[in-house]
Every structure is written in C-alpha cells, then in structure tokens.
Enzyme design. Structure first.
Site, PDB file in Angstrom:
ATOM      1  N   ARG A   1      -9.082 -28.150 102.893  1.00  0.00           N
ATOM      2  CA  ARG A   1     -10.533 -28.226 102.926  1.00  0.00           C
ATOM      3  C   ARG A   1     -11.056 -28.418 101.496  1.00  0.00           C
ATOM      4  O   ARG A   1     -10.351 -28.164 100.523  1.00  0.00           O
ATOM      5  CB  ARG A   1     -11.116 -26.956 103.535  1.00  0.00           C
ATOM      6  CG  ARG A   1     -10.835 -26.787 105.012  1.00  0.00           C
ATOM      7  CD  ARG A   1     -11.269 -25.405 105.494  1.00  0.00           C
ATOM      8  NE  ARG A   1     -12.684 -25.150 105.234  1.00  0.00           N
ATOM      9  CZ  ARG A   1     -13.225 -23.936 105.179  1.00  0.00           C
ATOM     10  NH1 ARG A   1     -12.464 -22.855 105.347  1.00  0.00           N
ATOM     11  NH2 ARG A   1     -14.511 -23.797 104.950  1.00  0.00           N
TER      12      ARG A   1
ATOM     13  N   SER B   1     -13.645 -26.866  99.953  1.00  0.00           N
ATOM     14  CA  SER B   1     -14.305 -25.750  99.268  1.00  0.00           C
ATOM     15  C   SER B   1     -13.502 -25.292  98.059  1.00  0.00           C
ATOM     16  O   SER B   1     -12.283 -25.506  97.971  1.00  0.00           O
ATOM     17  CB  SER B   1     -14.501 -24.582 100.228  1.00  0.00           C
ATOM     18  OG  SER B   1     -13.267 -23.938 100.490  1.00  0.00           O
TER      19      SER B   1
ATOM     20  N   LYS C   1      -6.448 -16.533 108.952  1.00  0.00           N
ATOM     21  CA  LYS C   1      -7.410 -15.950 109.902  1.00  0.00           C
ATOM     22  C   LYS C   1      -8.213 -17.025 110.640  1.00  0.00           C
ATOM     23  O   LYS C   1      -8.828 -16.725 111.664  1.00  0.00           O
ATOM     24  CB  LYS C   1      -8.353 -14.985 109.191  1.00  0.00           C
ATOM     25  CG  LYS C   1      -9.299 -15.603 108.191  1.00  0.00           C
ATOM     26  CD  LYS C   1     -10.147 -14.543 107.510  1.00  0.00           C
ATOM     27  CE  LYS C   1     -11.082 -15.117 106.464  1.00  0.00           C
ATOM     28  NZ  LYS C   1     -12.074 -16.049 107.020  1.00  0.00           N
ATOM     29  N   ASP C   2      -8.216 -18.276 110.131  1.00  0.00           N
ATOM     30  CA  ASP C   2      -8.947 -19.360 110.791  1.00  0.00           C
ATOM     31  C   ASP C   2      -8.144 -20.030 111.899  1.00  0.00           C
ATOM     32  O   ASP C   2      -8.698 -20.824 112.669  1.00  0.00           O
ATOM     33  CB  ASP C   2      -9.346 -20.437 109.770  1.00  0.00           C
ATOM     34  CG  ASP C   2     -10.379 -19.949 108.770  1.00  0.00           C
ATOM     35  OD1 ASP C   2     -11.119 -19.004 109.103  1.00  0.00           O
ATOM     36  OD2 ASP C   2     -10.432 -20.508 107.656  1.00  0.00           O
TER      37      ASP C   2
ATOM     38  N   THR D   1     -23.476 -10.963 106.079  1.00  0.00           N
ATOM     39  CA  THR D   1     -22.119 -11.322 106.469  1.00  0.00           C
ATOM     40  C   THR D   1     -22.185 -12.308 107.620  1.00  0.00           C
ATOM     41  O   THR D   1     -23.096 -12.248 108.440  1.00  0.00           O
ATOM     42  CB  THR D   1     -21.284 -10.096 106.896  1.00  0.00           C
ATOM     43  OG1 THR D   1     -20.016 -10.544 107.396  1.00  0.00           O
ATOM     44  CG2 THR D   1     -21.993  -9.305 107.988  1.00  0.00           C
TER      45      THR D   1
ATOM     46  N   SER E   1     -19.775 -12.431 109.809  1.00  0.00           N
ATOM     47  CA  SER E   1     -18.729 -11.938 110.705  1.00  0.00           C
ATOM     48  C   SER E   1     -19.244 -10.861 111.656  1.00  0.00           C
ATOM     49  O   SER E   1     -19.638  -9.777 111.208  1.00  0.00           O
ATOM     50  CB  SER E   1     -17.576 -11.365 109.868  1.00  0.00           C
ATOM     51  OG  SER E   1     -16.731 -10.551 110.638  1.00  0.00           O
TER      52      SER E   1
ATOM     53  N   ARG F   1     -17.382  -9.032 113.392  1.00  0.00           N
ATOM     54  CA  ARG F   1     -16.455  -7.913 113.166  1.00  0.00           C
ATOM     55  C   ARG F   1     -16.982  -6.996 112.072  1.00  0.00           C
ATOM     56  O   ARG F   1     -16.988  -5.760 112.212  1.00  0.00           O
ATOM     57  CB  ARG F   1     -15.078  -8.471 112.753  1.00  0.00           C
ATOM     58  CG  ARG F   1     -14.130  -7.411 112.192  1.00  0.00           C
ATOM     59  CD  ARG F   1     -12.913  -8.051 111.535  1.00  0.00           C
ATOM     60  NE  ARG F   1     -13.253  -8.894 110.402  1.00  0.00           N
ATOM     61  CZ  ARG F   1     -13.481  -8.448 109.170  1.00  0.00           C
ATOM     62  NH1 ARG F   1     -13.415  -7.158 108.906  1.00  0.00           N
ATOM     63  NH2 ARG F   1     -13.764  -9.280 108.190  1.00  0.00           N
ATOM     64  N   ARG F   2     -17.409  -7.582 110.961  1.00  0.00           N
ATOM     65  CA  ARG F   2     -17.957  -6.768 109.878  1.00  0.00           C
ATOM     66  C   ARG F   2     -19.250  -6.087 110.309  1.00  0.00           C
ATOM     67  O   ARG F   2     -19.479  -4.916 109.993  1.00  0.00           O
ATOM     68  CB  ARG F   2     -18.205  -7.633 108.636  1.00  0.00           C
ATOM     69  CG  ARG F   2     -16.928  -8.114 107.945  1.00  0.00           C
ATOM     70  CD  ARG F   2     -17.248  -8.905 106.701  1.00  0.00           C
ATOM     71  NE  ARG F   2     -16.033  -9.373 106.041  1.00  0.00           N
ATOM     72  CZ  ARG F   2     -15.808 -10.634 105.677  1.00  0.00           C
ATOM     73  NH1 ARG F   2     -16.727 -11.563 105.921  1.00  0.00           N
ATOM     74  NH2 ARG F   2     -14.684 -10.980 105.087  1.00  0.00           N
TER      75      ARG F   2
ATOM     76  N   ARG G   1     -24.173 -17.821 106.171  1.00  0.00           N
ATOM     77  CA  ARG G   1     -23.056 -18.740 106.017  1.00  0.00           C
ATOM     78  C   ARG G   1     -23.089 -19.299 104.608  1.00  0.00           C
ATOM     79  O   ARG G   1     -24.001 -19.048 103.849  1.00  0.00           O
ATOM     80  CB  ARG G   1     -23.150 -19.879 107.036  1.00  0.00           C
ATOM     81  CG  ARG G   1     -22.698 -19.485 108.434  1.00  0.00           C
ATOM     82  CD  ARG G   1     -22.194 -20.694 109.211  1.00  0.00           C
ATOM     83  NE  ARG G   1     -21.049 -21.291 108.546  1.00  0.00           N
ATOM     84  CZ  ARG G   1     -20.544 -22.492 108.891  1.00  0.00           C
ATOM     85  NH1 ARG G   1     -21.113 -23.194 109.853  1.00  0.00           N
ATOM     86  NH2 ARG G   1     -19.491 -22.971 108.267  1.00  0.00           N
ATOM     87  N   GLY G   2     -22.088 -20.087 104.270  1.00  0.00           N
ATOM     88  CA  GLY G   2     -22.054 -20.722 102.962  1.00  0.00           C
ATOM     89  C   GLY G   2     -20.823 -20.330 102.175  1.00  0.00           C
ATOM     90  O   GLY G   2     -20.063 -19.438 102.555  1.00  0.00           O
ATOM     91  N   ASN G   3     -20.622 -21.020 101.048  1.00  0.00           N
ATOM     92  CA  ASN G   3     -19.466 -20.714 100.205  1.00  0.00           C
ATOM     93  C   ASN G   3     -19.716 -19.436  99.410  1.00  0.00           C
ATOM     94  O   ASN G   3     -20.768 -18.794  99.536  1.00  0.00           O
ATOM     95  CB  ASN G   3     -19.136 -21.905  99.291  1.00  0.00           C
ATOM     96  CG  ASN G   3     -20.299 -22.268  98.365  1.00  0.00           C
ATOM     97  OD1 ASN G   3     -21.119 -21.417  98.010  1.00  0.00           O
ATOM     98  ND2 ASN G   3     -20.372 -23.518  97.967  1.00  0.00           N
ATOM     99  N   VAL G   4     -18.755 -19.064  98.600  1.00  0.00           N
ATOM    100  CA  VAL G   4     -18.843 -17.796  97.869  1.00  0.00           C
ATOM    101  C   VAL G   4     -20.068 -17.770  96.966  1.00  0.00           C
ATOM    102  O   VAL G   4     -20.808 -16.778  96.920  1.00  0.00           O
ATOM    103  CB  VAL G   4     -17.552 -17.550  97.057  1.00  0.00           C
ATOM    104  CG1 VAL G   4     -17.717 -16.361  96.114  1.00  0.00           C
ATOM    105  CG2 VAL G   4     -16.372 -17.318  97.999  1.00  0.00           C
TER     106      VAL G   4
ATOM    107  N   THR H   1     -22.889 -19.387  97.273  1.00  0.00           N
ATOM    108  CA  THR H   1     -24.099 -19.289  98.087  1.00  0.00           C
ATOM    109  C   THR H   1     -24.324 -17.852  98.545  1.00  0.00           C
ATOM    110  O   THR H   1     -25.442 -17.313  98.467  1.00  0.00           O
ATOM    111  CB  THR H   1     -24.013 -20.216  99.304  1.00  0.00           C
ATOM    112  OG1 THR H   1     -23.908 -21.570  98.854  1.00  0.00           O
ATOM    113  CG2 THR H   1     -25.241 -20.081 100.199  1.00  0.00           C
ATOM    114  N   ARG H   2     -23.270 -17.217  99.021  1.00  0.00           N
ATOM    115  CA  ARG H   2     -23.396 -15.858  99.554  1.00  0.00           C
ATOM    116  C   ARG H   2     -23.743 -14.854  98.458  1.00  0.00           C
ATOM    117  O   ARG H   2     -24.624 -14.014  98.642  1.00  0.00           O
ATOM    118  CB  ARG H   2     -22.104 -15.463 100.275  1.00  0.00           C
ATOM    119  CG  ARG H   2     -21.840 -16.332 101.497  1.00  0.00           C
ATOM    120  CD  ARG H   2     -20.590 -15.910 102.235  1.00  0.00           C
ATOM    121  NE  ARG H   2     -20.277 -16.856 103.303  1.00  0.00           N
ATOM    122  CZ  ARG H   2     -19.793 -16.516 104.486  1.00  0.00           C
ATOM    123  NH1 ARG H   2     -19.580 -15.255 104.780  1.00  0.00           N
ATOM    124  NH2 ARG H   2     -19.518 -17.439 105.390  1.00  0.00           N
TER     125      ARG H   2
ATOM    126  N   CYS I   1     -11.520 -16.214 116.763  1.00  0.00           N
ATOM    127  CA  CYS I   1     -11.667 -15.649 115.421  1.00  0.00           C
ATOM    128  C   CYS I   1     -13.112 -15.284 115.093  1.00  0.00           C
ATOM    129  O   CYS I   1     -13.369 -14.678 114.060  1.00  0.00           O
ATOM    130  CB  CYS I   1     -11.094 -16.601 114.376  1.00  0.00           C
ATOM    131  SG  CYS I   1     -11.919 -18.200 114.279  1.00  0.00           S
TER     132      CYS I   1
END
Length: 322
Positions: free
Chosen positions: A12, A14, A82-83, A129, A131, A133-134, A155-158, A160-161, A248
C-alpha cells in the site's frame, strides 16, 4: 554475467505500509542478494472515505494486492496481518509471519495526559478511533471507574489522526503501538495501554508476507523470515476470529502470549467481544501447549470461541459478517 531480476514487492502507499514493506525488502535483499523493488498499489480501503464498519472492513486493504499477485504483476506482498481475511486465498500462501512488534494500543493525548486523567476531567474526554473493538473496551474501562468518555469514529493516516489532537478537535486518539514504532514515532505516545485493559485486534503488530503458492523457490526464501512463535500466536487469534464468524471490523480483541514461569510453559489465548458503548463484554481466556503446531493453535482458537459463544458473544457483535 547478468544480475538477477529485481523482486517486486507489492505494498500500500501509506507511509506506514511503505515503512513496513521497506523493512521486509531489506531482509529479503540480505537473504537473496537480489534487489527488491517496492510497487505501490492503491487499495479500496485507501480511497474510500467511509468508516471501515460501513464498507465491511474485511479485505478492503488486501484485495488489490492479492489481485496483483495472481496476475503476476508483483512477486510478493506485505500486509498488516490484522487486515487479512481469515479465509485462505486460492493460489496464494502466507509464506512468512516475521517476529511481531509490540501488539498493544497506544494513547496519544493532549498535554501528555493518561486515559484515566483525561476521563476524570469534569467534562470527560473525546477520544478518536476507527475501531469498534477499541470503542467497546475504552468505554468499558471508563465505566469501570465511574468516568465518562466519548469515543469518536475517525479515519485517516497517522498524521491525520494525531492532527485531531494537535488541533484540539479531540482530547486523544488511540493507535497501534507497532505502527508508531515502525514510523519512529512511538515517543509521541503518552500511554501504552496494557492488554489487561484493552486487548488488541487479532494479529495486531504482526506482518504477513504473501506470495503465489506455486513459486516454491520464493516460498522457501521468504520462509526464512518466519517466526514460529508469532505464527502460532496469530494463528490462534485468527482462528478465534474466524470461529466467531467476525470480520476485522467487528468489536473483537484477541491476544495469544506466553505464560512465563521461569521459562515459557504455555500459550495463553485471551479474547473479548463487546458492545461499542462498553455496557456489555464477554472476556475469557484459555491456555494450550507451546510451541504449538498449526492444528493446536487453531484448536485453541476454536475452543475459546465456543466458550465465548456459549456466554453470549454472538449477540454482542450485532450483525456478524458471514
């Protein structure tokens, strides 16, 4: 004499995916003496702006890479494990699961605060988050202390978050510690969350190296990257996920880790399923032999899933992905 053709590694685009794939590429270069070329591939999960729960989650970051493998456009691919969907793809093999990075979740909060400090503020805390799960476990954690948090889907990359915290839009975000570590940004975490409080996603922190099943030479080379304990652990975690018939994006956490009493004696598998508001959780654990064969690891995951389903886990996942 002509040098061997470069191997093409699909990844990918990213920054995190490129960093992870670059690590694997360097290891393959050392083993083979061949150059490895990174081939950037855009996946559906990268271009869709919907939340993962809305687009299904399962396979959205993986399918395009697998299609490129099957068409022969790349020689092998690196995924965040995990994906990966839990079903084995026809024509491809999981050639290696390298040594796992830290599987824990990490909190990046304003003012260097911990989760408990944020949640204890009079107005509570807004924590981002992507997720479920989180969300389930963070909300349950706050409830257990009589504190209040609002979990906000993002959502978004690191960048962005983390930017949501820097801008003041959110009080904190929760990310995988492994991703921060691979990007050289783990120092930005204000708290590493114990798995005793929040179990990670099945396979979190591990990488998956996939290639065509009929390329025996490449399968043999990539197998040198495999870490047997990591593979057994994630096999048990993913067997639990599959037996729960969850994808997932479902609110399922799992972690297989060693029971250490002077030396490693057993493999402990913990699992959790919960409602995203944290009001109901089913959390259980079992132990099995280690080192574990694939069949033993799968059996461990299935056994725990059966126990969790008997305690009502299915009803907490909402509409399960079949």
């Amino acid at each position: 004499m002509t040098s061997p053709t470069a191997l093409k590694l699909g990844t990918r685009r990213s920054a995190l995916a490129m960093a992870q794939s670059g690590m694997v590429a360097e290891q393959v270069r050392r083993i083979t003496g061949r150059d490895v070329e990174l081939v950037e591939i855009t996946t559906y999960g990268d271009v869709s702006r919907e939340h993962l729960a809305q687009i299904g989650g399962t396979g959205v970051f993986v399918s395009a890479l697998r299609d490129a493998l099957l068409r022969g456009e790349i020689d092998f691919a690196v995924h965040s494990l995990k994906d990966l969907p839990t079903a084995d793809p026809e024509g491809l093999t999981l050639a290696a699961v390298p040594l796992r990075e830290d599987p824990r979740d990490a909190l990046i909060a304003r003012d260097g605060l911990t989760f408990e400090q944020l949640a204890a503020s009079p107005r509570g805390a807004r924590i981002g988050t992507g997720s479920p799960r989180r969300m389930a476990q963070l909300n349950a954690w706050a409830r257990s202390m009589g504190l209040r948090v609002e979990t906000v889907p993002i959502r978004g990359n690191v960048d962005t978050r983390i930017g949501y915290v820097a801008s003041g839009d959110l009080d904190a975000v929760v990310l995988a510690a492994a991703g921060l570590s691979r990007l050289g940004r783990l120092a930005e975490a204000t708290e590493l969350i114990s798995p005793d409080i929040v179990l990670p996603a099945p396979g979190q922190g591990a990488l998956a190296v996939e290639c065509p099943a009929d390329d025996a030479g490449l399968v043999s080379v990539l197998a040198e990257l495999d870490d047997p304990f990591t593979r057994a652990a994630v096999t048990a975690e993913r067997a639990l996920l599959a037996a729960l018939e969850a994808g997932c994006s479902a609110p399922v956490g799992a972690l297989a880790d060693p029971v250490v009493d002077g030396h490693i004696t057993e493999l402990r598998l913990r699992g959790v399923v919960g409602t995203t508001d944290g009001s109901s959780l089913v959390q259980m654990s079992i132990t099995g032999p280690t080192p574990a064969s694939r069949d033993e690891a799968v059996a461990l995951g299935h056994e725990l899933a059966d126990e969790m389903l008997a305690k009502g886990a299915a009803g907490l996942m909402g509409e399960r992905e079949l």
